[in-house]
Motif scaffolding. Structure first.
Motif, mmCIF file in Angstrom:
data_model
loop_
_atom_site.group_PDB
_atom_site.id
_atom_site.type_symbol
_atom_site.label_atom_id
_atom_site.label_comp_id
_atom_site.label_asym_id
_atom_site.label_seq_id
_atom_site.Cartn_x
_atom_site.Cartn_y
_atom_site.Cartn_z
ATOM 1 N N ASN A 141 63.014 34.383 1.637
ATOM 2 C CA ASN A 141 61.797 33.615 1.888
ATOM 3 C C ASN A 141 60.651 34.158 1.046
ATOM 4 O O ASN A 141 60.640 35.328 0.666
ATOM 5 N N HIS A 142 59.666 33.330 0.824
ATOM 6 C CA HIS A 142 58.506 33.732 0.030
ATOM 7 C C HIS A 142 57.659 34.788 0.735
ATOM 8 O O HIS A 142 56.845 35.454 0.113
ATOM 9 N N ASN A 143 57.852 34.992 2.039
ATOM 10 C CA ASN A 143 57.050 35.952 2.785
ATOM 11 C C ASN A 143 57.695 37.343 2.876
ATOM 12 O O ASN A 143 57.270 38.187 3.647
ATOM 13 N N GLY A 144 58.750 37.593 2.088
ATOM 14 C CA GLY A 144 59.392 38.906 2.076
ATOM 15 C C GLY A 144 60.510 39.063 3.093
ATOM 16 O O GLY A 144 61.145 40.105 3.158
ATOM 17 N N ASN A 145 60.748 38.047 3.890
ATOM 18 C CA ASN A 145 61.802 38.081 4.905
ATOM 19 C C ASN A 145 63.154 37.815 4.230
ATOM 20 O O ASN A 145 63.256 36.979 3.350
ATOM 21 N N ASN A 146 64.189 38.550 4.658
ATOM 22 C CA ASN A 146 65.503 38.330 4.044
ATOM 23 C C ASN A 146 66.576 37.918 5.052
ATOM 24 O O ASN A 146 67.758 38.154 4.841
ATOM 25 N N VAL A 147 66.175 37.280 6.145
ATOM 26 C CA VAL A 147 67.136 36.825 7.148
ATOM 27 C C VAL A 147 67.653 35.443 6.764
ATOM 28 O O VAL A 147 66.888 34.502 6.598
ATOM 29 N N ASP A 148 68.960 35.336 6.597
ATOM 30 C CA ASP A 148 69.624 34.057 6.354
ATOM 31 C C ASP A 148 70.213 33.630 7.700
ATOM 32 O O ASP A 148 71.219 34.184 8.152
ATOM 33 N N VAL A 149 69.575 32.676 8.362
ATOM 34 C CA VAL A 149 69.956 32.314 9.722
ATOM 35 C C VAL A 149 71.389 31.784 9.799
ATOM 36 O O VAL A 149 72.091 32.044 10.774
ATOM 37 N N ASP A 150 71.855 31.084 8.786
ATOM 38 C CA ASP A 150 73.230 30.586 8.786
ATOM 39 C C ASP A 150 74.226 31.749 8.751
ATOM 40 O O ASP A 150 75.226 31.749 9.464
ATOM 41 N N LYS A 151 73.952 32.737 7.923
ATOM 42 C CA LYS A 151 74.818 33.911 7.831
ATOM 43 C C LYS A 151 74.801 34.678 9.149
ATOM 44 O O LYS A 151 75.835 35.127 9.634
ATOM 45 N N GLU A 152 73.639 34.819 9.747
ATOM 46 C CA GLU A 152 73.519 35.556 11.007
ATOM 47 C C GLU A 152 74.265 34.845 12.134
ATOM 48 O O GLU A 152 74.922 35.491 12.950
ATOM 49 N N MET A 153 74.173 33.525 12.178
ATOM 50 C CA MET A 153 74.882 32.772 13.220
ATOM 51 C C MET A 153 76.401 32.904 13.047
ATOM 52 O O MET A 153 77.133 33.031 14.027
ATOM 53 N N ALA A 154 76.856 32.893 11.803
ATOM 54 C CA ALA A 154 78.282 33.072 11.544
ATOM 55 C C ALA A 154 78.728 34.480 11.952
ATOM 56 O O ALA A 154 79.789 34.657 12.564
ATOM 57 N N GLU A 155 77.917 35.480 11.637
ATOM 58 C CA GLU A 155 78.228 36.867 12.023
ATOM 59 C C GLU A 155 78.223 37.024 13.541
ATOM 60 O O GLU A 155 79.042 37.755 14.096
ATOM 61 N N LEU A 156 77.304 36.336 14.201
ATOM 62 C CA LEU A 156 77.235 36.399 15.664
ATOM 63 C C LEU A 156 78.505 35.816 16.284
ATOM 64 O O LEU A 156 79.085 36.410 17.197
ATOM 65 N N ALA A 157 78.950 34.668 15.780
ATOM 66 C CA ALA A 157 80.178 34.047 16.295
ATOM 67 C C ALA A 157 81.383 34.961 16.054
ATOM 68 O O ALA A 157 82.219 35.157 16.946
ATOM 69 N N LYS A 158 81.471 35.534 14.875
ATOM 70 C CA LYS A 158 82.566 36.440 14.537
ATOM 71 C C LYS A 158 82.550 37.673 15.441
ATOM 72 O O LYS A 158 83.600 38.106 15.938
ATOM 73 N N ASN A 159 81.371 38.217 15.682
ATOM 74 C CA ASN A 159 81.245 39.399 16.530
ATOM 75 C C ASN A 159 81.583 39.085 17.986
ATOM 76 O O ASN A 159 82.171 39.913 18.682
ATOM 77 N N GLN A 160 81.231 37.903 18.449
ATOM 78 C CA GLN A 160 81.571 37.517 19.822
ATOM 79 C C GLN A 160 83.086 37.401 20.004
ATOM 80 O O GLN A 160 83.622 37.807 21.034
ATOM 81 N N ILE A 161 83.766 36.872 19.005
ATOM 82 C CA ILE A 161 85.234 36.783 19.060
ATOM 83 C C ILE A 161 85.838 38.186 19.073
ATOM 84 O O ILE A 161 86.755 38.478 19.847
ATOM 85 N N TYR A 162 85.314 39.062 18.248
ATOM 86 C CA TYR A 162 85.776 40.454 18.186
ATOM 87 C C TYR A 162 85.573 41.147 19.535
ATOM 88 O O TYR A 162 86.479 41.788 20.063
ATOM 89 N N TYR A 163 84.390 40.980 20.112
ATOM 90 C CA TYR A 163 84.069 41.598 21.394
ATOM 91 C C TYR A 163 85.006 41.081 22.491
ATOM 92 O O TYR A 163 85.541 41.859 23.284
ATOM 93 N N GLN A 164 85.228 39.775 22.528
ATOM 94 C CA GLN A 164 86.101 39.187 23.546
ATOM 95 C C GLN A 164 87.536 39.678 23.391
ATOM 96 O O GLN A 164 88.221 39.930 24.380
ATOM 97 N N ALA A 165 87.992 39.844 22.151
ATOM 98 C CA ALA A 165 89.340 40.374 21.914
ATOM 99 C C ALA A 165 89.455 41.802 22.438
ATOM 100 O O ALA A 165 90.477 42.179 23.027
ATOM 101 N N LEU A 166 88.408 42.597 22.253
ATOM 102 C CA LEU A 166 88.405 43.971 22.768
ATOM 103 C C LEU A 166 88.445 43.986 24.296
ATOM 104 O O LEU A 166 89.194 44.761 24.900
ATOM 105 N N VAL A 167 87.652 43.119 24.909
ATOM 106 C CA VAL A 167 87.634 43.041 26.375
ATOM 107 C C VAL A 167 89.000 42.595 26.894
ATOM 108 O O VAL A 167 89.515 43.172 27.862
ATOM 109 N N ASP A 168 89.605 41.615 26.246
ATOM 110 C CA ASP A 168 90.936 41.156 26.652
ATOM 111 C C ASP A 168 91.967 42.281 26.529
ATOM 112 O O ASP A 168 92.823 42.448 27.398
ATOM 113 N N ARG A 169 91.880 43.043 25.460
ATOM 114 C CA ARG A 169 92.817 44.156 25.268
ATOM 115 C C ARG A 169 92.619 45.223 26.339
ATOM 116 O O ARG A 169 93.583 45.768 26.876
#
Length: 132
Positions: A88-116
């Motif tokens: 972003n022009h304001n110095g922010n480097n958060v890509d919301v699409d990338k973060e949402m994808a990482e969040l979904a991936k991390n939730q699947i990982y966490y649930q797999a750990l809980v299931d195990r």
């Protein structure tokens, strides 16, 4: 006598990592419009080093072999800022699409750990109950 095997400790450390990563991703999403905010991430390298130190014992048979004691034994997870990008022009480097994808991936990982972990406890319950 050790009641639980090392797999419980490994699962516990993995759950701590997944929780820390979830917090970092959530903070990134919450600060998507904050000027100058730099996205944060949890370093996996520390988790890997911790697990290697806990369960990997190697013996050097020659002085030319690489030493294994260089691995970091620190149990804390480190959150680091991503400094090299700017979306972003304001110095922010958060890509919301990338973060949402990482969040979904991390939730699947966490649930797999809980299931195990649930599977481990279920097996333990079966053993304690005598197979019933």
């Amino acid at each position: 006598m050790e009641l639980f095997t090392g797999s419980f400790q490994t699962l516990e450390h993995s759950l701590k990592y997944a929780s820390a990563k979830n917090r970092a991703i959530s903070n990134n999403i919450a600060n998507v419009d904050t000027p100058g905010y730099k996205a944060k991430d949890v370093e996996f390298k520390n988790v890997l080093n911790n697990e290697l130190n806990a369960s990997f014992n190697a013996k050097r048979t020659d002085s030319k072999h690489l030493p294994f004691d260089r691995l970091n034994a620190d149990q804390s997870l480190q959150t680091v800022s991503r400094q090299n990008t700017e979306y972003n022009h304001n110095g922010n480097n958060v890509d919301v699409d990338k973060e949402m994808a990482e969040l979904a991936k991390n939730q699947i990982y966490y649930q797999a750990l809980v299931d195990r972990m649930n599977g481990k406890f279920s097996s333990l319950k079966t053993v304690i109950g005598g197979g019933n």
